[in-house]
Design an enzyme around this catalytic site. Sequence first.
Site, PDB file in Angstrom:
ATOM      1  N   TRP A 130       0.803  -1.226   0.000  1.00 38.43           N
ATOM      2  CA  TRP A 130       0.000   0.000   0.000  1.00 38.43           C
ATOM      3  C   TRP A 130       0.828   1.264   0.000  1.00 38.43           C
ATOM      4  O   TRP A 130       0.306   2.356  -0.211  1.00 38.43           O
ATOM      5  CB  TRP A 130      -0.897   0.024   1.248  1.00 38.43           C
ATOM      6  N   GLY A 205       5.813  -6.636  -0.627  1.00 32.57           N
ATOM      7  CA  GLY A 205       5.300  -6.584   0.740  1.00 32.57           C
ATOM      8  C   GLY A 205       6.395  -6.973   1.720  1.00 32.57           C
ATOM      9  O   GLY A 205       7.593  -6.862   1.426  1.00 32.57           O
ATOM     10  N   SER A 206       5.981  -7.449   2.876  1.00 35.06           N
ATOM     11  CA  SER A 206       6.945  -7.730   3.939  1.00 35.06           C
ATOM     12  C   SER A 206       7.685  -9.052   3.699  1.00 35.06           C
ATOM     13  O   SER A 206       7.201  -9.928   2.972  1.00 35.06           O
ATOM     14  CB  SER A 206       6.204  -7.805   5.280  1.00 35.06           C
ATOM     15  N   GLU A 227       9.641  -8.404  -3.949  1.00 32.58           N
ATOM     16  CA  GLU A 227      10.186  -7.092  -3.557  1.00 32.58           C
ATOM     17  C   GLU A 227       9.794  -6.914  -2.099  1.00 32.58           C
ATOM     18  O   GLU A 227       8.625  -6.641  -1.794  1.00 32.58           O
ATOM     19  CB  GLU A 227       9.581  -5.977  -4.415  1.00 32.58           C
ATOM     20  N   LEU A 228      10.757  -7.072  -1.199  1.00 33.75           N
ATOM     21  CA  LEU A 228      10.410  -7.155   0.224  1.00 33.75           C
ATOM     22  C   LEU A 228      10.974  -5.975   1.026  1.00 33.75           C
ATOM     23  O   LEU A 228      11.390  -4.976   0.456  1.00 33.75           O
ATOM     24  CB  LEU A 228      10.895  -8.496   0.778  1.00 33.75           C
ATOM     25  N   CYS A 261       9.981   1.366   1.384  1.00 36.70           N
ATOM     26  CA  CYS A 261      10.861   0.196   1.500  1.00 36.70           C
ATOM     27  C   CYS A 261      12.320   0.637   1.509  1.00 36.70           C
ATOM     28  O   CYS A 261      13.156   0.009   2.132  1.00 36.70           O
ATOM     29  CB  CYS A 261      10.605  -0.775   0.358  1.00 36.70           C
TER      30      CYS A 261
HETATM   31  P1  NAD Z   1       2.290  -7.273   3.776  1.00 37.71           P
HETATM   32  O1  NAD Z   1       3.282  -8.366   3.610  1.00 37.71           O
HETATM   33  O2  NAD Z   1       1.562  -7.173   5.051  1.00 37.71           O
HETATM   34  O3  NAD Z   1       1.160  -7.367   2.641  1.00 37.71           O
HETATM   35  C1  NAD Z   1       1.466  -7.321   1.260  1.00 37.71           C
HETATM   36  C2  NAD Z   1       0.347  -7.970   0.472  1.00 37.71           C
HETATM   37  O4  NAD Z   1       0.309  -9.366   0.749  1.00 37.71           O
HETATM   38  C3  NAD Z   1      -1.040  -7.428   0.792  1.00 37.71           C
HETATM   39  O5  NAD Z   1      -1.756  -7.286  -0.414  1.00 37.71           O
HETATM   40  C4  NAD Z   1      -1.625  -8.520   1.661  1.00 37.71           C
HETATM   41  O6  NAD Z   1      -3.030  -8.578   1.640  1.00 37.71           O
HETATM   42  C5  NAD Z   1      -1.019  -9.759   1.037  1.00 37.71           C
HETATM   43  N1  NAD Z   1      -0.940 -10.959   1.888  1.00 37.71           N
HETATM   44  C6  NAD Z   1      -0.810 -11.026   3.244  1.00 37.71           C
HETATM   45  N2  NAD Z   1      -0.728 -12.316   3.638  1.00 37.71           N
HETATM   46  C7  NAD Z   1      -0.801 -13.090   2.520  1.00 37.71           C
HETATM   47  C8  NAD Z   1      -0.756 -14.488   2.256  1.00 37.71           C
HETATM   48  N3  NAD Z   1      -0.613 -15.377   3.258  1.00 37.71           N
HETATM   49  N4  NAD Z   1      -0.836 -14.928   0.988  1.00 37.71           N
HETATM   50  C9  NAD Z   1      -0.968 -14.046  -0.034  1.00 37.71           C
HETATM   51  N5  NAD Z   1      -1.021 -12.708   0.147  1.00 37.71           N
HETATM   52  C10 NAD Z   1      -0.938 -12.220   1.408  1.00 37.71           C
HETATM   53  O7  NAD Z   1       3.069  -5.914   3.449  1.00 37.71           O
HETATM   54  P2  NAD Z   1       2.519  -4.425   3.457  1.00 37.71           P
HETATM   55  O8  NAD Z   1       2.260  -3.990   4.852  1.00 37.71           O
HETATM   56  O9  NAD Z   1       1.449  -4.265   2.470  1.00 37.71           O
HETATM   57  O10 NAD Z   1       3.767  -3.619   2.890  1.00 37.71           O
HETATM   58  C11 NAD Z   1       4.833  -3.174   3.686  1.00 37.71           C
HETATM   59  C12 NAD Z   1       6.065  -4.007   3.419  1.00 37.71           C
HETATM   60  O11 NAD Z   1       6.341  -4.008   2.023  1.00 37.71           O
HETATM   61  C13 NAD Z   1       7.304  -3.433   4.071  1.00 37.71           C
HETATM   62  O12 NAD Z   1       8.072  -4.485   4.592  1.00 37.71           O
HETATM   63  C14 NAD Z   1       8.030  -2.755   2.905  1.00 37.71           C
HETATM   64  O13 NAD Z   1       9.412  -2.609   3.104  1.00 37.71           O
HETATM   65  C15 NAD Z   1       7.703  -3.684   1.772  1.00 37.71           C
HETATM   66  N6  NAD Z   1       7.823  -3.025   0.470  1.00 37.71           N
HETATM   67  C16 NAD Z   1       8.842  -3.393  -0.365  1.00 37.71           C
HETATM   68  C17 NAD Z   1       9.001  -2.771  -1.590  1.00 37.71           C
HETATM   69  C18 NAD Z   1      10.137  -3.129  -2.508  1.00 37.71           C
HETATM   70  O14 NAD Z   1      10.121  -2.687  -3.651  1.00 37.71           O
HETATM   71  N7  NAD Z   1      11.123  -3.891  -2.081  1.00 37.71           N
HETATM   72  C19 NAD Z   1       8.105  -1.769  -1.983  1.00 37.71           C
HETATM   73  C20 NAD Z   1       7.062  -1.429  -1.111  1.00 37.71           C
HETATM   74  C21 NAD Z   1       6.919  -2.064   0.113  1.00 37.71           C
END
Ligand code: NAD
Length: 454
Positions: A130, A205-206, A227-228, A261
Amino acid sequence: MLSVINPATEELIKQLVTDTQESIGSKYQLCRQAQISWGQVAIEERKEIIEKFRVLLQDNADACARDTSLETGRPVHQVRNEIKATDARLIYFNETIEEVIKTQEVYRDETVREMVSWEPLGVIANISAWNYPYFVGTNVFVPALLAGNGVLYKPSEYASLTGQRLVELMLQAGLPENVMTPVIGDGQVGAMLMEQKIDGVFFTGSHDTGRKINEEVASRLVKVGFELGGKDPCYVTEDVDVSQAAAAVADGAFYNCGQSCCAVERVYVHEKIYDGFVAAFIEAVEGFKVGKPEDPSTYLGPLTRKEQIEVLNNQIADAVKQGATLQVGGNPTEGVGYYFEPTVLTEANHQMKLMVEESFGPIIGIQKVSSDQEAVELMNDTDYGLTASVYCRNLDRARNIMFHVHAGTVYTNCCDRVSPYTPWSGRGHSGLGSTLGRMGLETFLQPKAWHIKP
Ligand code: NAD
């Protein structure tokens, strides 16, 4: 139902119908069917649709920025900047795809001709974050579509209005129905999407969620891209203009409320300038205006997720207990909204969670170092490896420092920036594969080798 909450006011904005196993199954089938024709559409036609999407996004930037700001709490002018910067990425993808996708003759003699052509993967899942929904969304679905894939796009539950609008704009631009479909809901819905017979999963995501998804799809041998998160370090040497460097690093740490990130997450400062740097850094942070997202003078809005307040409280308490000095901030703001005071802790060290675990909020730890070697050792003391930065006037020295740092992207005299032209990739817990740059297009294609005898 998914409740969309405004993090600045804690008010309910909207309730969205979430997808179920059944609806996802049917979206998958429709997307699978639609991809067959889409994969055969001429590249010129695909490019035209992306070009129309690019124009529509800019034309609708104000409305998009308002929605995103409402659901994420991010200052509206900062979202506007993200949308503006998305333009260069879309132009780059469109200008580069033909070169990437064209069939190459790699060998020829009297007896045989050998060629390589490029085909889409099929139907891919794009599971997104997000914090920069325009960047992280388009980084995946635009090159994936240009390459001829179908896309099941799950925006974050904290940016679903934005995600829905992005799909609407793509359909308005002329993308055939069902080639790209939004999947709405939280992590459980994301997990249901993984159960479909997708040909690739591209996740932002994370680290924890990324690892779960990797485990889930490992036995299926489908292509993955992750991309974490990061714990991005910044080292400031003694030869810099102290106040300029402090202002730049403070911006790199606090922009978007630290929810980037590639935000600077820990700072190492050479002992010769430590006191002056800390004073200038605090001055810069005290100048940041915390306020309502719709106010153009606001620099820091609320956090997007309420749960992050506990993570920050915990890191601050742990750091103070272990000897850090709390210089500024340190608490959630009283009253309505998920606001957190911009927080600076000095005399930090690696026993503290603050310096080793992702904070993803407006807090930063500063640690004193006495040599480049010590700085490099500390920068590398992490499982993450997304970005790292050095502020140093001597470019040879800076290059030598960055050469030894394990990160997918390294910055000299800048930080917290992303370019369409270079690959964006994390090492270790920060990810696998790459978006952006030429590799960010190639990743959505698979090669076919041709051996032709006359
Ligand atoms: P998150 O991991 O909580 O969620 C990311 C996505 O995964 C959401 O759409 C969520 O609904 C989905 N999700 C959650 N559990 C799942 C599962 N078991 N199976 C499938 N999908 C699932 O992360 P967030 O809070 O949305 O984003 C923040 C994180 O993203 C931070 O760690 C940040 O550093 C990272 N991030 C990385 C980059 C990059 O380019 N490296 C860019 C943006 C954000």
